[in-house]
Design a protein around this motif. Structure first.
Motif, PDB file in Angstrom:
ATOM      1  N   GLU A 151       0.827  -1.197   0.000  1.00 15.78           N
ATOM      2  CA  GLU A 151       0.000   0.000   0.000  1.00 15.78           C
ATOM      3  C   GLU A 151       0.866   1.254   0.000  1.00 15.78           C
ATOM      4  O   GLU A 151       1.908   1.282   0.635  1.00 15.78           O
ATOM      5  CB  GLU A 151      -0.882  -0.020   1.260  1.00 15.78           C
ATOM      6  N   ALA A 192      -6.200 -12.055  -6.117  1.00 17.10           N
ATOM      7  CA  ALA A 192      -5.631 -10.777  -5.698  1.00 17.10           C
ATOM      8  C   ALA A 192      -6.717  -9.722  -5.850  1.00 17.10           C
ATOM      9  O   ALA A 192      -7.455  -9.728  -6.834  1.00 17.10           O
ATOM     10  CB  ALA A 192      -4.429 -10.423  -6.569  1.00 17.10           C
ATOM     11  N   HIS A 214      -7.597  -5.781  -6.256  1.00 19.80           N
ATOM     12  CA  HIS A 214      -7.052  -4.466  -6.597  1.00 19.80           C
ATOM     13  C   HIS A 214      -7.918  -3.404  -5.932  1.00 19.80           C
ATOM     14  O   HIS A 214      -8.837  -2.861  -6.520  1.00 19.80           O
ATOM     15  CB  HIS A 214      -7.021  -4.273  -8.111  1.00 19.80           C
ATOM     16  N   TRP A 240      -8.597   0.174  -7.289  1.00 19.03           N
ATOM     17  CA  TRP A 240      -9.595   0.426  -8.334  1.00 19.03           C
ATOM     18  C   TRP A 240     -10.596   1.474  -7.869  1.00 19.03           C
ATOM     19  O   TRP A 240     -11.141   2.221  -8.662  1.00 19.03           O
ATOM     20  CB  TRP A 240     -10.295  -0.888  -8.675  1.00 19.03           C
ATOM     21  N   PHE A 267      -3.375  -1.510 -12.678  1.00 16.01           N
ATOM     22  CA  PHE A 267      -3.174  -2.177 -11.400  1.00 16.01           C
ATOM     23  C   PHE A 267      -2.167  -1.357 -10.626  1.00 16.01           C
ATOM     24  O   PHE A 267      -1.025  -1.210 -11.041  1.00 16.01           O
ATOM     25  CB  PHE A 267      -2.644  -3.602 -11.638  1.00 16.01           C
ATOM     26  N   CYS A 323      -3.177  -3.048  -3.274  1.00 17.26           N
ATOM     27  CA  CYS A 323      -3.609  -4.391  -3.650  1.00 17.26           C
ATOM     28  C   CYS A 323      -3.461  -5.324  -2.455  1.00 17.26           C
ATOM     29  O   CYS A 323      -2.598  -5.139  -1.612  1.00 17.26           O
ATOM     30  CB  CYS A 323      -2.820  -4.902  -4.844  1.00 17.26           C
ATOM     31  N   SER A 324      -4.335  -6.289  -2.377  1.00 21.17           N
ATOM     32  CA  SER A 324      -4.280  -7.300  -1.336  1.00 21.17           C
ATOM     33  C   SER A 324      -3.996  -8.630  -2.031  1.00 21.17           C
ATOM     34  O   SER A 324      -4.784  -9.083  -2.861  1.00 21.17           O
ATOM     35  CB  SER A 324      -5.610  -7.351  -0.585  1.00 21.17           C
ATOM     36  N   VAL A 325      -2.853  -9.220  -1.701  1.00 24.84           N
ATOM     37  CA  VAL A 325      -2.392 -10.419  -2.389  1.00 24.84           C
ATOM     38  C   VAL A 325      -1.955 -11.451  -1.345  1.00 24.84           C
ATOM     39  O   VAL A 325      -1.141 -11.137  -0.474  1.00 24.84           O
ATOM     40  CB  VAL A 325      -1.187 -10.093  -3.310  1.00 24.84           C
ATOM     41  N   ASP A 372       3.859  -1.647 -11.040  1.00 23.08           N
ATOM     42  CA  ASP A 372       2.606  -2.301 -10.652  1.00 23.08           C
ATOM     43  C   ASP A 372       2.007  -3.083 -11.820  1.00 23.08           C
ATOM     44  O   ASP A 372       1.448  -4.165 -11.632  1.00 23.08           O
ATOM     45  CB  ASP A 372       1.589  -1.272 -10.155  1.00 23.08           C
ATOM     46  N   HIS A 427       1.207  -7.013 -11.969  1.00 19.39           N
ATOM     47  CA  HIS A 427      -0.102  -7.521 -12.400  1.00 19.39           C
ATOM     48  C   HIS A 427       0.082  -8.670 -13.397  1.00 19.39           C
ATOM     49  O   HIS A 427      -0.533  -9.728 -13.273  1.00 19.39           O
ATOM     50  CB  HIS A 427      -0.911  -6.386 -13.029  1.00 19.39           C
ATOM     51  N   VAL A 485      -7.119 -11.463 -10.809  1.00 18.67           N
ATOM     52  CA  VAL A 485      -7.063 -10.132 -10.230  1.00 18.67           C
ATOM     53  C   VAL A 485      -8.470  -9.571 -10.246  1.00 18.67           C
ATOM     54  O   VAL A 485      -9.037  -9.325 -11.312  1.00 18.67           O
ATOM     55  CB  VAL A 485      -6.066  -9.217 -10.982  1.00 18.67           C
ATOM     56  N   VAL A 517     -11.491  -6.780  -8.953  1.00 19.63           N
ATOM     57  CA  VAL A 517     -11.656  -5.373  -8.586  1.00 19.63           C
ATOM     58  C   VAL A 517     -12.940  -5.233  -7.768  1.00 19.63           C
ATOM     59  O   VAL A 517     -13.922  -5.924  -8.004  1.00 19.63           O
ATOM     60  CB  VAL A 517     -11.711  -4.439  -9.820  1.00 19.63           C
TER      61      VAL A 517
END
Length: 98
Positions: free
Chosen positions: A9, A31, A33, A36, A47, A51-53, A75, A79, A90, A92
């Motif tokens: 972040e 993942a 995004h 977004w 992307f 993001c949370s991965v 980024d 992605h 991925v 959103v």
């Protein structure tokens, strides 16, 4: 302490209350995004930002690229790595603003 999920972040971003479920999402192969929401760029496969991965997917994608200097496009490469190397979807958020 390492957790099963890794959150990348921008330091200037404060989590929005409405977006907390997206921050807490943890499912291998997915993942989120979060960036977004309130995005300032709108091009195919944008992307970036937040993001949370899952950590397993982050490592499977090889993490963020080290070939970039300065700001931008790393980024987008991450992605592509998520989709190609980690075979992650991925997703959103359905929210358009927060």
């Amino acid at each position: 302490m390492l957790t099963p999920s890794s959150l990348a972040e921008a330091l200037s971003t404060v989590p929005l209350q409405e977006a907390l479920p997206y921050y807490c999402h943890h499912c291998l192969g997915e993942a989120i995004h979060i960036g977004w929401i309130n995005r300032k760029y709108d091009y195919p496969h944008f992307f970036g930002g937040i993001c949370s991965v899952p950590l397993t997917d982050f490592l499977g994608a090889g993490g963020f690229p080290n070939e970039f200097w300065g700001w931008g496009r790393e980024d987008d490469v991450f992605h592509g790595r998520l989709r190609a190397l980690a075979r992650a979807d991925v997703l959103v958020p359905s929210a358009t603003h927060g």
